[in-house]
Design a protein around this motif. Structure first.
Motif, mmCIF file in Angstrom:
data_model
loop_
_atom_site.group_PDB
_atom_site.id
_atom_site.type_symbol
_atom_site.label_atom_id
_atom_site.label_comp_id
_atom_site.label_asym_id
_atom_site.label_seq_id
_atom_site.Cartn_x
_atom_site.Cartn_y
_atom_site.Cartn_z
ATOM 1 N N ARG A 1 0.817 -1.217 0.000
ATOM 2 C CA ARG A 1 0.000 0.000 0.000
ATOM 3 C C ARG A 1 0.848 1.263 0.000
ATOM 4 N NH1 ARG A 1 -3.382 0.388 4.904
ATOM 5 N NH2 ARG A 1 -1.611 -0.497 5.982
ATOM 6 N N THR A 2 2.124 1.118 -0.284
ATOM 7 C CA THR A 2 3.075 2.216 -0.129
ATOM 8 C C THR A 2 3.885 2.408 -1.406
ATOM 9 O OG1 THR A 2 3.314 1.592 2.194
ATOM 10 C CG2 THR A 2 4.985 3.047 1.291
ATOM 11 N N ARG A 3 4.001 3.658 -1.833
ATOM 12 C CA ARG A 3 4.856 3.986 -2.983
ATOM 13 C C ARG A 3 5.704 5.184 -2.581
ATOM 14 N NH1 ARG A 3 3.974 4.815 -9.355
ATOM 15 N NH2 ARG A 3 5.440 3.127 -9.810
ATOM 16 N N LEU A 4 6.984 4.915 -2.326
ATOM 17 C CA LEU A 4 7.891 5.940 -1.827
ATOM 18 C C LEU A 4 9.036 6.162 -2.801
ATOM 19 C CD1 LEU A 4 8.262 4.586 1.828
ATOM 20 C CD2 LEU A 4 6.707 6.396 1.027
ATOM 21 N N LEU A 5 9.502 7.401 -2.860
ATOM 22 C CA LEU A 5 10.719 7.710 -3.591
ATOM 23 C C LEU A 5 11.780 8.056 -2.553
ATOM 24 C CD1 LEU A 5 11.836 7.979 -6.478
ATOM 25 C CD2 LEU A 5 11.350 10.436 -6.322
ATOM 26 N N LEU A 6 12.852 7.250 -2.518
ATOM 27 C CA LEU A 6 13.987 7.542 -1.651
ATOM 28 C C LEU A 6 14.975 8.339 -2.488
ATOM 29 C CD1 LEU A 6 14.508 4.031 -0.030
ATOM 30 C CD2 LEU A 6 13.042 5.901 0.739
ATOM 31 N N GLU A 7 15.232 9.551 -2.077
ATOM 32 C CA GLU A 7 16.090 10.497 -2.790
ATOM 33 C C GLU A 7 15.351 11.041 -4.023
ATOM 34 O OE1 GLU A 7 18.247 11.131 -0.763
ATOM 35 O OE2 GLU A 7 19.169 9.333 0.003
ATOM 36 N N CYS A 8 15.751 12.230 -4.439
ATOM 37 C CA CYS A 8 15.128 12.870 -5.598
ATOM 38 C C CYS A 8 16.157 13.803 -6.233
ATOM 39 C CB CYS A 8 13.874 13.632 -5.162
ATOM 40 S SG CYS A 8 12.870 14.192 -6.542
ATOM 41 N N GLY A 9 17.242 13.191 -6.716
ATOM 42 C CA GLY A 9 18.386 13.958 -7.153
ATOM 43 C C GLY A 9 18.405 14.347 -8.620
ATOM 44 N N MET A 10 19.099 15.433 -8.875
ATOM 45 C CA MET A 10 19.403 15.872 -10.238
ATOM 46 C C MET A 10 20.624 15.113 -10.727
ATOM 47 S SD MET A 10 19.253 20.032 -10.041
ATOM 48 C CE MET A 10 19.961 20.215 -11.674
ATOM 49 N N PHE A 11 20.672 14.875 -12.020
ATOM 50 C CA PHE A 11 21.896 14.376 -12.640
ATOM 51 C C PHE A 11 22.811 15.575 -12.848
ATOM 52 C CE2 PHE A 11 18.962 10.985 -13.788
ATOM 53 C CZ PHE A 11 19.734 9.862 -13.531
ATOM 54 N N GLN A 12 24.088 15.399 -12.523
ATOM 55 C CA GLN A 12 25.069 16.470 -12.666
ATOM 56 C C GLN A 12 26.277 15.946 -13.427
ATOM 57 O OE1 GLN A 12 25.317 17.211 -8.343
ATOM 58 N NE2 GLN A 12 24.589 19.277 -8.790
ATOM 59 N N GLY A 13 27.095 16.853 -13.910
ATOM 60 C CA GLY A 13 28.335 16.451 -14.566
ATOM 61 C C GLY A 13 28.260 16.577 -16.074
ATOM 62 N N LEU A 14 28.631 15.501 -16.758
ATOM 63 C CA LEU A 14 28.677 15.487 -18.214
ATOM 64 C C LEU A 14 27.319 15.834 -18.833
ATOM 65 C CD1 LEU A 14 30.690 12.175 -18.691
ATOM 66 C CD2 LEU A 14 31.569 14.522 -18.843
ATOM 67 N N HIS A 15 27.362 16.419 -20.032
ATOM 68 C CA HIS A 15 26.127 16.806 -20.734
ATOM 69 C C HIS A 15 25.156 15.629 -20.851
ATOM 70 C CE1 HIS A 15 23.393 18.660 -23.562
ATOM 71 N NE2 HIS A 15 23.536 17.589 -24.326
ATOM 72 N N GLU A 16 25.670 14.435 -21.154
ATOM 73 C CA GLU A 16 24.797 13.258 -21.319
ATOM 74 C C GLU A 16 24.040 12.962 -20.026
ATOM 75 O OE1 GLU A 16 28.495 12.514 -21.900
ATOM 76 O OE2 GLU A 16 28.005 13.760 -23.625
ATOM 77 N N LEU A 17 24.672 13.209 -18.890
ATOM 78 C CA LEU A 17 23.998 12.994 -17.608
ATOM 79 C C LEU A 17 22.988 14.105 -17.339
ATOM 80 C CD1 LEU A 17 27.006 11.830 -15.400
ATOM 81 C CD2 LEU A 17 25.117 10.427 -16.263
ATOM 82 N N ARG A 18 23.392 15.358 -17.520
ATOM 83 C CA ARG A 18 22.493 16.488 -17.264
ATOM 84 C C ARG A 18 21.260 16.426 -18.153
ATOM 85 N NH1 ARG A 18 27.143 19.271 -18.186
ATOM 86 N NH2 ARG A 18 26.114 20.485 -19.815
ATOM 87 N N ALA A 19 21.406 15.893 -19.358
ATOM 88 C CA ALA A 19 20.265 15.792 -20.281
ATOM 89 C C ALA A 19 19.168 14.882 -19.715
ATOM 90 C CB ALA A 19 20.737 15.273 -21.638
ATOM 91 N N ARG A 20 19.540 13.947 -18.856
ATOM 92 C CA ARG A 20 18.531 13.059 -18.250
ATOM 93 C C ARG A 20 17.523 13.828 -17.397
ATOM 94 N NH1 ARG A 20 21.993 7.860 -16.025
ATOM 95 N NH2 ARG A 20 23.111 7.438 -17.959
ATOM 96 N N ASN A 21 17.928 14.983 -16.852
ATOM 97 C CA ASN A 21 17.009 15.794 -16.044
ATOM 98 C C ASN A 21 15.825 16.294 -16.872
ATOM 99 O OD1 ASN A 21 18.572 15.695 -13.635
ATOM 100 N ND2 ASN A 21 19.923 17.257 -14.487
#
Length: 185
Positions: free
Chosen positions: A28-48
């Motif tokens: 009965r539970t749906r939790l998000l642990l952490e909620c971080g931005m991707f940082q660093g290389l352009h390919e990672l930041r694009a995931r945001n």
């Protein structure tokens, strides 16, 4: 879900150390642990900029271990896209987020304005990932909880924060969901 089952899905910080997001699905539970931005290389930041990895409105709550942006910086976007639940963290983490999220939003807005003014964008217009208004709405959903205090972030879930000493307010997040047994105090 089958009775007495749960699932843990890695939505970030897998194959990289940034963009931490871990989905816990219980009976009965749906939790998000952490909620971080991707940082660093352009390919990672694009995931945001990709659609949220989970429909925000389907989440009961978010639990944060600490305020570093690779663990908390996606909160304004999650709230903007429909998350209306509580964001649980330690009081120290909440204090840091009150400084960091508006600052990150201002940087996002300044970057978009610069790209529009200088023409350094292929998007017309370039937009920020989130705004200061989005950050303020996310801060309104913070629910600080003292270290060691048990709380129920959602029906069928139990959690507590244990001091970890990483940065001010950092914690180990202990979560129990229905059907997985309860840890000893």
């Amino acid at each position: 879900m089958n009775p007495k089952s749960f699932a843990l899905t890695f939505l970030g910080a897998a194959g990289t150390v940034t963009g931490a997001k871990f989905l816990v699905d219980g009976e009965r539970t749906r939790l998000l642990l952490e909620c971080g931005m991707f940082q660093g290389l352009h390919e990672l930041r694009a995931r945001n900029w990709e659609p949220p990895p989970v429909e925000p409105a389907t989440l009961d709550a978010v639990l944060l271990s600490h305020a570093h942006l690779d663990h908390s910086g996606y909160l304004p976007r999650l709230v903007r896209d429909g998350f209306a639940g509580s964001i649980y963290c330690s009081p120290g983490t909440a204090d840091l987020l009150k400084i960091m999220l508006p600052d990150a939003a201002k940087l996002q807005e300044e970057e978009a304005e610069f790209r529009n003014r200088s023409g350094a964008t292929r998007h017309r217009p370039a937009l920020p990932l989130f705004t200061t208004g989005d950050a303020e709405r996310a801060l309104g959903q913070l629910r600080p909880v003292a270290f060691g205090e048990r709380f129920a972030p959602a029906p069928g879930g139990d959690a507590r924060f244990i001091c970890s000493g990483h940065i001010l307010g950092a914690s180990i997040v202990e979560v129990t969901v229905e059907g997985t047994g309860k840890p000893e105090p």
